[in-house]
Each structure stands twice: as C-alpha cells, then as structure tokens.
Design a protein around this motif. Structure first.
Motif, PDB file in Angstrom:
ATOM      1  N   ALA A   1       0.393   5.903   4.876  1.00  0.00           N
ATOM      2  CA  ALA A   1       0.755   4.551   4.437  1.00  0.00           C
ATOM      3  C   ALA A   1       2.162   4.187   4.893  1.00  0.00           C
ATOM      4  O   ALA A   1       2.420   3.058   5.324  1.00  0.00           O
ATOM      5  CB  ALA A   1       0.647   4.443   2.918  1.00  0.00           C
ATOM      6  N   ARG A   2       3.069   5.138   4.814  1.00  0.00           N
ATOM      7  CA  ARG A   2       4.437   4.864   5.259  1.00  0.00           C
ATOM      8  C   ARG A   2       4.494   4.645   6.767  1.00  0.00           C
ATOM      9  O   ARG A   2       5.220   3.764   7.244  1.00  0.00           O
ATOM     10  CB  ARG A   2       5.346   6.018   4.863  1.00  0.00           C
ATOM     11  CG  ARG A   2       5.720   6.017   3.385  1.00  0.00           C
ATOM     12  CD  ARG A   2       6.582   7.199   3.019  1.00  0.00           C
ATOM     13  NE  ARG A   2       7.088   7.071   1.656  1.00  0.00           N
ATOM     14  CZ  ARG A   2       7.726   8.048   1.010  1.00  0.00           C
ATOM     15  NH1 ARG A   2       7.947   9.222   1.624  1.00  0.00           N
ATOM     16  NH2 ARG A   2       8.161   7.865  -0.219  1.00  0.00           N
ATOM     17  N   GLU A   3       3.758   5.452   7.503  1.00  0.00           N
ATOM     18  CA  GLU A   3       3.733   5.272   8.953  1.00  0.00           C
ATOM     19  C   GLU A   3       3.164   3.901   9.325  1.00  0.00           C
ATOM     20  O   GLU A   3       3.696   3.202  10.189  1.00  0.00           O
ATOM     21  CB  GLU A   3       2.907   6.383   9.593  1.00  0.00           C
ATOM     22  CG  GLU A   3       2.874   6.308  11.124  1.00  0.00           C
ATOM     23  CD  GLU A   3       2.080   7.432  11.746  1.00  0.00           C
ATOM     24  OE1 GLU A   3       1.975   7.451  12.996  1.00  0.00           O
ATOM     25  OE2 GLU A   3       1.555   8.280  10.993  1.00  0.00           O
TER      26      GLU A   3
ATOM     27  N   ASP B   1       1.310   6.984  -6.652  1.00  0.00           N
ATOM     28  CA  ASP B   1       0.255   7.971  -6.915  1.00  0.00           C
ATOM     29  C   ASP B   1       0.759   9.384  -6.644  1.00  0.00           C
ATOM     30  O   ASP B   1       0.480  10.320  -7.416  1.00  0.00           O
ATOM     31  CB  ASP B   1      -0.958   7.673  -6.039  1.00  0.00           C
ATOM     32  CG  ASP B   1      -1.653   6.375  -6.442  1.00  0.00           C
ATOM     33  OD1 ASP B   1      -1.390   5.893  -7.560  1.00  0.00           O
ATOM     34  OD2 ASP B   1      -2.442   5.849  -5.622  1.00  0.00           O
ATOM     35  N   ALA B   2       1.484   9.564  -5.552  1.00  0.00           N
ATOM     36  CA  ALA B   2       2.028  10.889  -5.238  1.00  0.00           C
ATOM     37  C   ALA B   2       3.037  11.327  -6.287  1.00  0.00           C
ATOM     38  O   ALA B   2       3.075  12.514  -6.678  1.00  0.00           O
ATOM     39  CB  ALA B   2       2.666  10.878  -3.853  1.00  0.00           C
ATOM     40  N   ALA B   3       3.857  10.395  -6.779  1.00  0.00           N
ATOM     41  CA  ALA B   3       4.837  10.724  -7.813  1.00  0.00           C
ATOM     42  C   ALA B   3       4.139  11.148  -9.102  1.00  0.00           C
ATOM     43  O   ALA B   3       4.573  12.097  -9.781  1.00  0.00           O
ATOM     44  CB  ALA B   3       5.749   9.529  -8.060  1.00  0.00           C
TER      45      ALA B   3
ATOM     46  N   PRO C   1      -3.881  15.552  -0.842  1.00  0.00           N
ATOM     47  CA  PRO C   1      -4.444  14.308  -0.278  1.00  0.00           C
ATOM     48  C   PRO C   1      -3.566  13.083  -0.518  1.00  0.00           C
ATOM     49  O   PRO C   1      -3.477  12.196   0.340  1.00  0.00           O
ATOM     50  CB  PRO C   1      -5.790  14.174  -0.987  1.00  0.00           C
ATOM     51  CG  PRO C   1      -6.131  15.555  -1.436  1.00  0.00           C
ATOM     52  CD  PRO C   1      -4.822  16.203  -1.768  1.00  0.00           C
ATOM     53  N   LYS C   2      -2.933  13.078  -1.699  1.00  0.00           N
ATOM     54  CA  LYS C   2      -2.062  11.929  -1.989  1.00  0.00           C
ATOM     55  C   LYS C   2      -0.813  11.947  -1.112  1.00  0.00           C
ATOM     56  O   LYS C   2      -0.313  10.893  -0.703  1.00  0.00           O
ATOM     57  CB  LYS C   2      -1.699  11.913  -3.463  1.00  0.00           C
ATOM     58  CG  LYS C   2      -2.889  11.595  -4.360  1.00  0.00           C
ATOM     59  CD  LYS C   2      -2.509  11.536  -5.816  1.00  0.00           C
ATOM     60  CE  LYS C   2      -3.733  11.168  -6.658  1.00  0.00           C
ATOM     61  NZ  LYS C   2      -3.440  11.105  -8.091  1.00  0.00           N
ATOM     62  N   LEU C   3      -0.311  13.160  -0.817  1.00  0.00           N
ATOM     63  CA  LEU C   3       0.820  13.241   0.099  1.00  0.00           C
ATOM     64  C   LEU C   3       0.421  12.808   1.499  1.00  0.00           C
ATOM     65  O   LEU C   3       1.189  12.130   2.204  1.00  0.00           O
ATOM     66  CB  LEU C   3       1.363  14.674   0.125  1.00  0.00           C
ATOM     67  CG  LEU C   3       2.079  15.148  -1.145  1.00  0.00           C
ATOM     68  CD1 LEU C   3       2.498  16.609  -0.995  1.00  0.00           C
ATOM     69  CD2 LEU C   3       3.291  14.278  -1.454  1.00  0.00           C
ATOM     70  N   ASN C   4      -0.785  13.210   1.899  1.00  0.00           N
ATOM     71  CA  ASN C   4      -1.289  12.787   3.212  1.00  0.00           C
ATOM     72  C   ASN C   4      -1.447  11.258   3.266  1.00  0.00           C
ATOM     73  O   ASN C   4      -1.096  10.614   4.264  1.00  0.00           O
ATOM     74  CB  ASN C   4      -2.626  13.459   3.506  1.00  0.00           C
ATOM     75  CG  ASN C   4      -2.478  14.974   3.675  1.00  0.00           C
ATOM     76  OD1 ASN C   4      -1.385  15.469   3.957  1.00  0.00           O
ATOM     77  ND2 ASN C   4      -3.573  15.698   3.485  1.00  0.00           N
ATOM     78  N   ALA C   5      -1.993  10.685   2.181  1.00  0.00           N
ATOM     79  CA  ALA C   5      -2.164   9.229   2.119  1.00  0.00           C
ATOM     80  C   ALA C   5      -0.813   8.520   2.136  1.00  0.00           C
ATOM     81  O   ALA C   5      -0.647   7.477   2.779  1.00  0.00           O
ATOM     82  CB  ALA C   5      -2.950   8.849   0.860  1.00  0.00           C
TER      83      ALA C   5
ATOM     84  N   ALA D   1       0.837  -1.206   0.000  1.00  0.00           N
ATOM     85  CA  ALA D   1       0.000   0.000   0.000  1.00  0.00           C
ATOM     86  C   ALA D   1       0.867   1.249   0.000  1.00  0.00           C
ATOM     87  O   ALA D   1       0.540   2.247  -0.674  1.00  0.00           O
ATOM     88  CB  ALA D   1      -0.922  -0.013   1.212  1.00  0.00           C
ATOM     89  N   ALA D   2       1.966   1.249   0.752  1.00  0.00           N
ATOM     90  CA  ALA D   2       2.858   2.407   0.775  1.00  0.00           C
ATOM     91  C   ALA D   2       3.509   2.615  -0.593  1.00  0.00           C
ATOM     92  O   ALA D   2       3.678   3.762  -1.044  1.00  0.00           O
ATOM     93  CB  ALA D   2       3.926   2.219   1.849  1.00  0.00           C
ATOM     94  N   VAL D   3       3.866   1.531  -1.270  1.00  0.00           N
ATOM     95  CA  VAL D   3       4.449   1.644  -2.611  1.00  0.00           C
ATOM     96  C   VAL D   3       3.428   2.238  -3.581  1.00  0.00           C
ATOM     97  O   VAL D   3       3.749   3.110  -4.405  1.00  0.00           O
ATOM     98  CB  VAL D   3       4.946   0.269  -3.095  1.00  0.00           C
ATOM     99  CG1 VAL D   3       5.326   0.326  -4.569  1.00  0.00           C
ATOM    100  CG2 VAL D   3       6.137  -0.192  -2.258  1.00  0.00           C
ATOM    101  N   THR D   4       2.171   1.786  -3.483  1.00  0.00           N
ATOM    102  CA  THR D   4       1.115   2.317  -4.345  1.00  0.00           C
ATOM    103  C   THR D   4       0.883   3.800  -4.075  1.00  0.00           C
ATOM    104  O   THR D   4       0.763   4.608  -5.016  1.00  0.00           O
ATOM    105  CB  THR D   4      -0.187   1.537  -4.125  1.00  0.00           C
ATOM    106  OG1 THR D   4       0.043   0.147  -4.406  1.00  0.00           O
ATOM    107  CG2 THR D   4      -1.298   2.054  -5.020  1.00  0.00           C
TER     108      THR D   4
END
Length: 484
Positions: A286-288, A210-212, A278-282, A203-206
């Motif tokens: 996800a990383r946390e 998306d953020a990229a 929102p994508k940065l927040n997600a 999920a963090a990779v996805t």
C-alpha cells in the motif's frame, strides 16, 4: 481698540468668504470632472485590456477587446516632473495607498506601473498637468477602474491620443489549434490522478492501522505469556519446597494451571504472529502504491501547471537599438536572443501589437496595433487649448497601420520564439521599437519602454525599487524604514 477689532472682524469675514468661494469652485470643478467621465452605451463592456493616456489631451481611455469602454480626464506630471511617455503595465494594486515620496500624500486606488513610483490613482484634477509624475484620475473613476482591472493590463502613455487599429500580418503569432482543449484535458487528468493518489494514501493509512493493531495484539500476548511463565516458575518452586501432601497437591494444581495458560498464550502469540506478516506485506504494498500515485499526482499537476502557464499571455519585445529580442511571461523573463532586422540603421518606430481575442473556432487570433510618435516638447503636452487631431465625436484619429506592417516586414522572428508564441493567448503582445528596454524593466514587471524624445522629469529622479521591497513611512514620526 474697537476699531482694531472691527477691522480684524471684517478681515476674518472676508477670509471666510474667500474660503467659501474657493470651496465652491473646488466643488464645481470636481463635479465637472466627474461629469466628464464617459461610459460606452452601445454594448456591454468587457474586461479592460489596455489603458491609453494622452498627455496632450489630459485624458485616459480604457479599451476592452472590442473598443473603448471608459474615458475620463487626468492630470499628469507638471513641468520638470513630467509623466514619461512610453509603454507600461499594471504591476501592483493597492486600494489604500500613501505616497512614499511626497509627505504621505493620499493615493487611493493606486495601480502602480513602475517600481520607482509612477502610478494611476485617484486625485484632484485642476484641468492641467499638476502631479509629481503620476497619473491622477477622478476619485470615483479610479475606484471603478480599480475593481475592473487586473495585474498585467497594458498602460500606454502617449504624447497625443491614439487608438488601437485592427491589423493582420503573417508575422503576428497565431495560436496552436487545440491548445485550450489540451490544457483542459491536462487539468482533468491531474484531478483524476489526484483523486487516485488520495485513495491510495487512504488505503496506506488503513493498512498501517491494521498492522499497528496486529503488533499491539502480539505485544499483549507476549506480556501475558511472560507473566504466566513467571507464575509457572513460582508454582514449580512451591512444589519443590512442599513438605505435606496437601501442599504438594496445591502446588501441583497451580503448576498445571500455569502451564496450561502458558501453552494457551503461546498459541495466541503464534496466531498473532501469523496474522501480522500478511498485514505487513499489505502495508508495504500500500505504501509503495501510494508513493507511486503521489509521484504521478505531482507530475500530472506540474504538467497541467506548466501548460496553463504556457497559455498565459506572452510578451515579446524587439529593440532596433540593441538588435535583441526579449520574451517575458507572467512578469518573468524566459528568453533573450539576437534578432535580424532589415536595414538596422533606419528607424522603425514604436509599435505595440496586442492579441485581443481568438477567432475561427479558437484557431485564429485578432490583433490590434498602436503606433507611438515622440519628440514633442512639454509645452505641446501642456497646452490642451491647442486641440488635438480628432475624428467625429471626439474620437482620436486612426492612422492606417502601414508603418506597423512595414516594421513587421523588416523583422525575422526566430523559430524558438514562434514555438513559444504558438501557445499565445489573448492579451499577448509584440512590441517593436527603436528604443531599448528601460531600467524599470526588472523583477515583477512586464516590458517598460520609454520614448527617448519625450520629457521624463517624473521618472528621472526616482530610485528604482525591486518588487517585494516596500518603503513604509510612519505617519506621525516620518521615520522611514525598510520592510522586505
């Protein structure tokens, strides 16, 4: 001249005859050796747990949890290089091995029991002690045994043949109920947490992808807007320098198109920026979550590994000479403390207690004991023809374990040892001895105990080498060098 040739021919033929007879005798001796190997017939053999070498009988007997499963003749160390009597275990296995002490002698299916070079291996058996300290086995038997054993198998070298005797005593460790079930539960939990960690990582990779992509859309919009702003500036400059009405009309039209395009790109840029946050927040969430899941995975795997390690066989050694108790697990020392022994000035003997299998629905443990007696001369060991004390059908005579029970009665096991031992599994052992630990006990070994009253020529002149230090020797040049 012809007479000389005739004599030489006769001598050569006689030499060939002697060699042929010697070869026939060697082949016959080899055949006798292999035919004297015994296999248990009354039941299916289990995994080997112990090997007992009788120096006087020049024989090895392999035991599983139930009883003996294999027997074969051996050839131990010759006079001056005697195989030391004592307690060992298999610490290294190598199918193709050449001696690092004796001219690269071939030692197939080598199972090392000391780092100074004592081992079980295939070799010629003349029918009496003839090695430089190792225990030679019939070649086929050595190959078969090599495939059956694993590191840690107990090897007892006894002056005379002895056999394990079942024993029960309150001082012998009993397993903690449910330990195996708890280990299975921890392993399942670790597997489940690992699966969740993998999902969180995915999920963090996805989210990172998306953020990229959102950042890329912003960069594209910014570049297009910058180029249109440059075109708008050019159009405004052209309008300012226009002279004719036609030039002014074209410049005005170009400026209007550029301004409209800039406004359109500005709107796209604003929308892209709105989507990015929102994508940065997600991504941060996800990383946390992935970091938390990975930390939980590491903790669960470590807990499962530690519990599995705690269930590995544990070895306890008690020395009357040093008045200390030592604990090892998986060849690693984990505890050394003083121990109370009643009447410490009185000999206690050497006794090897071995946990053979769980009983009573995994809540109990069946134990066996072997008691060793030393103090025999090399001549007693060599002379097989004198015969050994045996029961029916060649079985070694079993003594009542009264001495072993008396030894246990004199020991007070400290509570911290009992806490470690409650996780004991089959193959665990308790050794009580008048002797101290041999200097061969070290890195990568279980306890090594030598009987001080027995000849030890096969080990006295050898240099101890720690685990991981291997002495290689070039077959052609005989130029020794170390490789760590």
């Amino acid at each position: 001249m012809n007479d000389d040739l005739s004599i030489a021919g006769v001598a050569f033929a006689a030499g060939l005859a002697v060699l042929a007879v010697a070869g026939d005798h060697a082949a016959a001796r080899s055949a006798r050796t292999e035919s004297s190997v015994e296999f248990v017939q009354s039941r299916i053999a289990g995994e080997p747990t112990m090997a007992i070498v009788s120096l006087r009988d020049q024989r090895v007997t392999i035991y599983d949890a139930t009883g003996w499963i294999l027997r074969a003749p051996v050839s131990s160390g010759q006079k001056g290089r005697e195989t030391p009597a004592g307690i060992f275990s298999v610490i290294q296995k190598e199918a193709e091995h050449y001696s690092n002490l004796y001219d690269d002698a071939y030692m197939p299916h080598m199972q090392r029991i000391t780092w100074s070079g004592i081992a079980l291996h295939g070799g010629p058996l003349p029918g009496y002690p003839a090695s430089h300290g190792c225990i030679r086995l019939p070649y086929d038997f050595a190959a078969r045994l090599f495939d059956l054993t694993r590191l840690g198998m107990r090897v007892i070298v006894a002056p005379t043949d002895v056999t394990p005797i079942e024993i029960a005593h309150p001082a012998l460790f009993m397993p903690k109920p449910g330990a195996d079930a708890l280990a299975a539960k921890r392993a399942a939990e670790a597997e489940d947490v690992a699966s969740k960690a993998a999902t969180a990582k995915h999920a963090a990779v996805t989210a990172s992808r998306d953020a990229a992509q959102a950042r890329m859309a912003i960069r594209i919009s910014e570049n297009l807007k910058r180029r249109m702003e440059e075109q708008l500036a050019v159009a405004e400059k052209a309008l300012a320098s226009a002279v004719s009405d036609k030039q002014k009309e074209r410049a005005t039209e170009a400026r209007a198109k550029a301004a409209a395009r800039v406004e359109e790109l500005q709107a796209k840029l604003a929308a892209a920026n709105a989507e990015l946050q929102p994508k940065l927040n997600a991504l941060a969430a996800a990383r946390e979550f992935a970091d938390t899941a990975e930390a939980a995975r590491i903790a669960a795997v470590q807990a499962a590994r530690e519990l599995a390690r705690a269930l590995q066989p544990v070895s306890v050694f008690i020395s009357r000479k040093t008045q200390h108790l030592y604990v090892r697990r998986a060849f690693e020392p984990i505890l050394e403390i003083p121990v109370a022994i009643q009447e410490p000035e009185r000999p206690i003997g050497t006794h090897v207690f071995t946990a053979t299998e769980r009983t009573n629905g995994e809540t109990g443990m069946r134990w066996s004991v072997i008691s060793l007696e030393g103090g025999r001369s090399h001549d007693d060991v060599v002379d097989r023809r004198a015969g050994a004390s045996r029961g029916p059908e060649g079985e070694p005579t079993a003594k009542e374990p009264s001495d072993a029970k008396t030894a246990l009665d004199r020991i007070v096991i400290p509570p911290e040892v009992l806490r470690i031992a409650e996780m004991a599994s089959p193959r665990s052992s308790l050794i009580i001895s008048d002797e101290e630990l041999s200097s061969e006990t070290g890195k990568g070994t279980d306890f090594v105990v030598l009987l001080s009253g027995e000849p030890q020529g096969g080990i006295a002149g050898r240099r101890y080498r720690p685990a991981g230090e291997v002495w290689y020797q070039r077959p052609r040049f005989r130029s020794p060098f170390f490789w760590r």
